[in-house]
Scaffold this active site. Structure first.
Site, PDB file in Angstrom:
ATOM      1  N   GLY A   1       0.812  -1.203   0.000  1.00  0.00           N
ATOM      2  CA  GLY A   1       0.000   0.000   0.000  1.00  0.00           C
ATOM      3  C   GLY A   1       0.847   1.256   0.000  1.00  0.00           C
ATOM      4  N   SER A   2       0.264   2.323   0.493  1.00  0.00           N
ATOM      5  CA  SER A   2       0.907   3.628   0.470  1.00  0.00           C
ATOM      6  C   SER A   2       1.856   3.808   1.650  1.00  0.00           C
ATOM      7  CB  SER A   2      -0.160   4.730   0.522  1.00  0.00           C
ATOM      8  OG  SER A   2      -0.814   4.709   1.788  1.00  0.00           O
TER       9      SER A   2
ATOM     10  N   GLU B   1       5.453  -3.339   1.582  1.00  0.00           N
ATOM     11  CA  GLU B   1       5.769  -3.080   0.176  1.00  0.00           C
ATOM     12  C   GLU B   1       4.974  -1.840  -0.197  1.00  0.00           C
ATOM     13  OE1 GLU B   1       5.814  -2.317  -3.339  1.00  0.00           O
ATOM     14  OE2 GLU B   1       4.262  -3.845  -3.511  1.00  0.00           O
TER      15      GLU B   1
ATOM     16  N   CYS C   1       3.515   0.097  -8.461  1.00  0.00           N
ATOM     17  CA  CYS C   1       4.595   0.635  -7.641  1.00  0.00           C
ATOM     18  C   CYS C   1       5.929   0.558  -8.358  1.00  0.00           C
ATOM     19  CB  CYS C   1       4.654  -0.093  -6.303  1.00  0.00           C
ATOM     20  SG  CYS C   1       4.744  -1.894  -6.451  1.00  0.00           S
TER      21      CYS C   1
ATOM     22  N   GLU D   1       5.425  10.405  -5.983  1.00  0.00           N
ATOM     23  CA  GLU D   1       5.136   9.311  -6.909  1.00  0.00           C
ATOM     24  C   GLU D   1       4.001   9.720  -7.839  1.00  0.00           C
ATOM     25  OE1 GLU D   1       4.136   4.519  -6.761  1.00  0.00           O
ATOM     26  OE2 GLU D   1       3.652   5.765  -5.020  1.00  0.00           O
TER      27      GLU D   1
END
Length: 283
Positions: free
Chosen positions: A35-36, A57, A91, A188
């Protein structure tokens, strides 16, 4: 079919408060999150309070470096596929393309041509290459990041304009001239927008690639694999792919460093993250 115990895997649709109680439950010994950054920090905080192992992650701002001896056709095709697959919502997608000066103009021309083929459309149509983003909010956040860059002087080579079609669509977009005062430099870009940077040499490429709080993966395109390996060793990331874009494979460890996460998923590395090692010794 493989013989796992009943309820070894359970799908729970839980809210934040319920997840916090699940992590605290003594029956839970480890937590893995994809996730974030914000979600990762929240999970790690609760897990740490209860002495639970975590694997995180999180986000990434992956660099794809094109050296002056690279196959530019392959690099351009790889950069486009690596940036725009899953509508740029990955990602490990190639969000920052860093190109040595001597091949920059030729590469950029090829990259724009490749990206132009990634058109938006109905996701039910097999010809569609870019579907909608996950939400209107996600589209609007990406639009704001791109608009900020353009307002501060970035050059648009493709895209960056939303048409009147309904839905959370955003076109394949390529920008250059991204500078540290733009939010697109440090944040990002979670959608089909790429930043292309021109650098003078390998040292400058490495410095720019590492100038981010993220460290998930990277890619290096070069005609000399040994040269690419030496450069890869200098990149502050959890993974580097040579003459390929980042991708996961079940037998290989997957994960990053810095704000991109903690620990590794997949392969034996992922299994050992949640295996307690016990020593029994008979002197």
């Amino acid at each position: 079919e493989a013989g796992l115990p009943h309820d070894a895997y359970i799908d729970l649709r839980a809210d934040n408060a319920q997840i916090a109680r699940l992590i605290a439950d003594p029956r839970v010994h480890g937590v893995s999150l994809t996730g974030s950054e914000g979600a990762g920090a929240a999970v790690a905080e609760v897990a740490g309070r209860h002495m639970k192992k975590v694997v995180l992650e999180l986000g990434g701002s992956d660099a794809l470096i094109v050296l002056d001896d690279a196959d530019l056709d392959a690099a351009a095709a790889g950069a486009a596929a690596g940036r725009f697959f899953n509508t740029g919502q990955a990602c490990t997608s190639a969000k920052r393309v860093i190109v040595l000066d001597s091949v920059y103009d030729e590469f950029l021309e090829k990259y724009v041509a490749e990206a132009a083929g990634w058109t938006t459309g109905d996701p039910r149509d097999e010809a569609t290459r870019l579907g909608p983003l996950s939400s209107l909010a996600a589209r609007d956040e990406l639009r704001a990041q791109v608009d900020d860059a353009v307002a501060k002087g970035a050059t648009v080579h493709l895209g960056a304009e939303i048409d009147d079609a309904p839905g959370a669509f955003y076109p394949a977009t390529i920008l250059s001239g991204i500078t540290p005062d733009m939010v697109a430099y440090g944040e990002e870009l979670f959608g089909p927008a790429a930043a292309v940077h021109r650098v003078v040499d390998e040292d400058a490429a490495v410095a720019l690639a590492n100038d981010t709080r993220f460290g998930l993966s990277a890619a290096v395109f070069s005609g000399d694999v040994e040269r690419a390996k030496r450069l890869a060793d200098r990149l502050d990331t959890g993974m580097v792919w040579i003459n390929s874009v980042s991708r996961s494979s079940p037998e290989l460890p997957f994960g990053g460093v810095k704000a991109s996460g903690i620990g590794r998923e997949l392969g034996s590395f992922g299994i050992h993250e949640f295996a307690n090692k016990k020593l029994i010794r008979i002197p």
